[in-house]
Design an enzyme around this catalytic site. Structure first.
Site, PDB file in Angstrom:
ATOM      1  N   ILE A 190       0.838  -1.201   0.000  1.00  0.00           N
ATOM      2  CA  ILE A 190       0.000   0.000   0.000  1.00  0.00           C
ATOM      3  C   ILE A 190       0.874   1.253   0.000  1.00  0.00           C
ATOM      4  O   ILE A 190       0.682   2.174  -0.804  1.00  0.00           O
ATOM      5  CB  ILE A 190      -0.948   0.011   1.231  1.00  0.00           C
ATOM      6  CG1 ILE A 190      -1.941  -1.141   1.125  1.00  0.00           C
ATOM      7  CG2 ILE A 190      -1.660   1.365   1.358  1.00  0.00           C
ATOM      8  CD1 ILE A 190      -2.977  -1.201   2.223  1.00  0.00           C
ATOM      9  N   HIS A 449       1.829 -11.922 -31.972  1.00  0.00           N
ATOM     10  CA  HIS A 449       2.981 -11.029 -32.152  1.00  0.00           C
ATOM     11  C   HIS A 449       2.509  -9.675 -32.683  1.00  0.00           C
ATOM     12  O   HIS A 449       1.637  -9.641 -33.542  1.00  0.00           O
ATOM     13  CB  HIS A 449       3.953 -11.647 -33.161  1.00  0.00           C
ATOM     14  CG  HIS A 449       5.088 -10.730 -33.519  1.00  0.00           C
ATOM     15  ND1 HIS A 449       6.142 -10.513 -32.668  1.00  0.00           N
ATOM     16  CD2 HIS A 449       5.301  -9.960 -34.621  1.00  0.00           C
ATOM     17  CE1 HIS A 449       6.981  -9.651 -33.239  1.00  0.00           C
ATOM     18  NE2 HIS A 449       6.492  -9.297 -34.419  1.00  0.00           N
TER      19      HIS A 449
END
Ligand code: NAI
Length: 470
Positions: A190, A449
């Site tokens: 956090i 790709h």
């Protein structure tokens, strides 16, 4: 207050409506249960309202602002004119377009599944009855089955009461302004995520971390990328620092900490305390039931998510394991199936974990350290994003993918990613590890790709000893 003395009988109650509770409620309803959710606060719990979702909104706003402001685009020949930040508009977008859209969606799903929502705080009276207490009334529900999904809350440390300029993660997501100087106590997930977000939004940030390094859940090769990014953005990281006290007035907060035996004071306009979370089990009246807890206040469950009272189940942050939304949702589906009479076991091999820093870090399964500790016979293959076509086109080449595989069988046992898209890419490893796939299964799967995902294929080829791109 109106107190109802007659208990109403219900089939299945779910206490809490976060990513554990609402998933459990919906799945139980799908499997034929009549479900009642009890929620004292907003539908969606911490994750949707004051956690994962709004923090990612601020992180993305930070990226947008930073890339404009630092003319990152100019590298690609696009000249940006510099950026300004309308913080009120950012907050409005986060609250109304992001959080409300998602919580509204969950409320709609609950309605569609005819799940009753009872507003108020649930406290057990015994193994069969909960008292639901709201501001103006209190009433009893006698249940056949129950799933507890009450989550966790930030830990408060002495000298740092959450008030005014000393905030927890909830407060840090809704600050009235972007701090000029933000001090962050605790450089865990956090702390590091919000430190990064505010650094991108223009704050000077100082992280005080008690341990020798930040992002303790990740290894040095991984967290070093984030440390380098923080350095570039002027974030100061003070390690082995023990936060002692915060004193605030109308305009600032003075934070005292100890490092190398010396006391130091720094002044900032806000101080975020992010030193961990604790399970919300202490106010549930569980002492009136036979539900057993660990010393740390977590509910003890078996692999069906069943507590020591067979018709009461528990899931998420209140049971053992990482405090992660996706773990809660998985356990929710296990608990709901059992509540509905199926026999389902929690058999997750590993829970992926992500830190939404720059770059993103993601890990699942074994790490080099855990594999060594367990004396596993394993091999490591590592492929840099600098050799991936898509990453180059994105100007995002920092980082790598690492696969740990069993030396004899090449079954994937762990994976770590530091780099662009790590939070999404780790799902391919989740599927691989959960299904016992080998590196050859991955390398001989056609990957589109040009994509970042091809780097997973390339890392697998490396493990197979037949790399094409490195
Ligand atoms: P954490 O346990 O990840 O990190 C707390 C940090 O505070 C540690 O590095 C600890 O050494 C440090 N610390 C503790 N006491 C201190 C003190 N007095 N002075 C200085 N440093 C101190 O806890 P965090 O970041 O609050 O997160 C809580 C939970 O929420 C974690 O389980 C985390 O996995 C989960 N979470 C997950 C996210 C994600 O999946 N991306 C995002 C946010 C939270």
């Amino acid at each position: 207050m109106v107190v109802g003395s007659q208990a109403k009988s219900v089939e299945t109650i779910v206490i809490g409506s976060g990513p554990g509770g609402y998933v459990a409620a919906i799945r139980a309803a799908e499997l034929g249960q009549k479900v009642t959710i009890i929620e004292r606060d907003a539908i969606g719990g911490v994750c949707l309202n004051i956690g994962c979702i709004p923090s990612k909104a601020l992180i993305n706003a930070g990226h947008a602002y930073y890339s404009q402001n630092h003319q990152m685009d100019s590298i690609m020949g696009v000249q940006s004119k510099g950026a300004t930040l309308d913080w009120e508009a950012t907050q409005k977008w986060k609250n109304e377009k992001v959080v409300n859209t998602l919580t509204g969606g969950v409320a709609m799903l609950l309605k569609k599944h005819k799940i009753d929502i009872v507003r108020g705080e649930a406290r057990f009276n015994d193994n069969q009855v909960v008292n639901v207490i709201s501001e103006d009334e209190s009433h009893l529900l006698e249940f056949e089955k129950c799933i507890i999904a009450t989550g966790s809350r930030p830990i408060e440390i002495p000298g740092f009461a959450f008030k005014g300029r000393v905030v927890n993660s909830t407060g840090a997501l809704s600050l009235p302004e972007v701090p000029k100087h933000l001090v962050v106590i605790g450089g865990g997930v956090i702390g590091s995520e919000l430190a990064g977000a505010y650094a991108n939004l223009g704050s000077k940030v100082t992280i005080l971390e008690g341990l020798p390094h930040i992002l303790n859940g990740f290894d040095k090769e991984m967290y070093s990328f984030v440390v380098d990014d923080f350095k570039e953005k002027g974030v100061e990281i003070i390690t082995n620092a023990k936060a002692k006290a915060a004193v605030q007035d109308d305009s600032s907060v003075k934070v005292t900490y100890e490092v190398d035996g010396k006391e130091v004071e720094i002044e900032a306009d806000y101080c975020l305390v992010s030193v961990g979370r604790k399970p919300n089990t202490d106010e549930l009246g569980l002492n009136t039931t036979d539900v057993k807890l660990t010393d740390r206040g977590q509910i003890i469950v078996n692999d069906r998510q069943q507590t020591s009272v067979p018709h009461i189940y528990a899931i998420g942050d209140i049971v053992e394991g990482p405090m992660l939304a996706h773990k809660a949702s998985y356990e929710a589906k296990v608990a709901a199936a059992n509540v509905a009479g199926e026999d389902m076991r929690n058999c997750a091999i590993s829970i992926p974990a992500v830190a939404y820093c720059d770059p993103e870090l993601a890990t699942m399964g074994e790490t080099i350290d855990t594999a060594k500790e367990k004396n596993l016979d394993f091999m490591v293959s590592k492929f840099p994003f600098a050799a991936n076509g898509r990453a180059i086109t994105m100007n995002a080449t920092k980082g790598f993918i690492r696969i740990l595989s069993d030396k004899a069988t090449r079954v994937v046992i762990g994976a770590q990613i530091a780099g662009p898209g790590a939070s999404d890419l780790i799902s391919e490893f989740a599927l691989a590890i959960e299904n016992g796939l080998t590196t050859e299964d991955i390398s001989m799967t056609v990957h589109p790709h040009p994509t970042l995902g091809e780097a997973i294929m390339d890392t697998s080829e490396l493990a197979d000893g037949v790399p094409i791109h490195i």
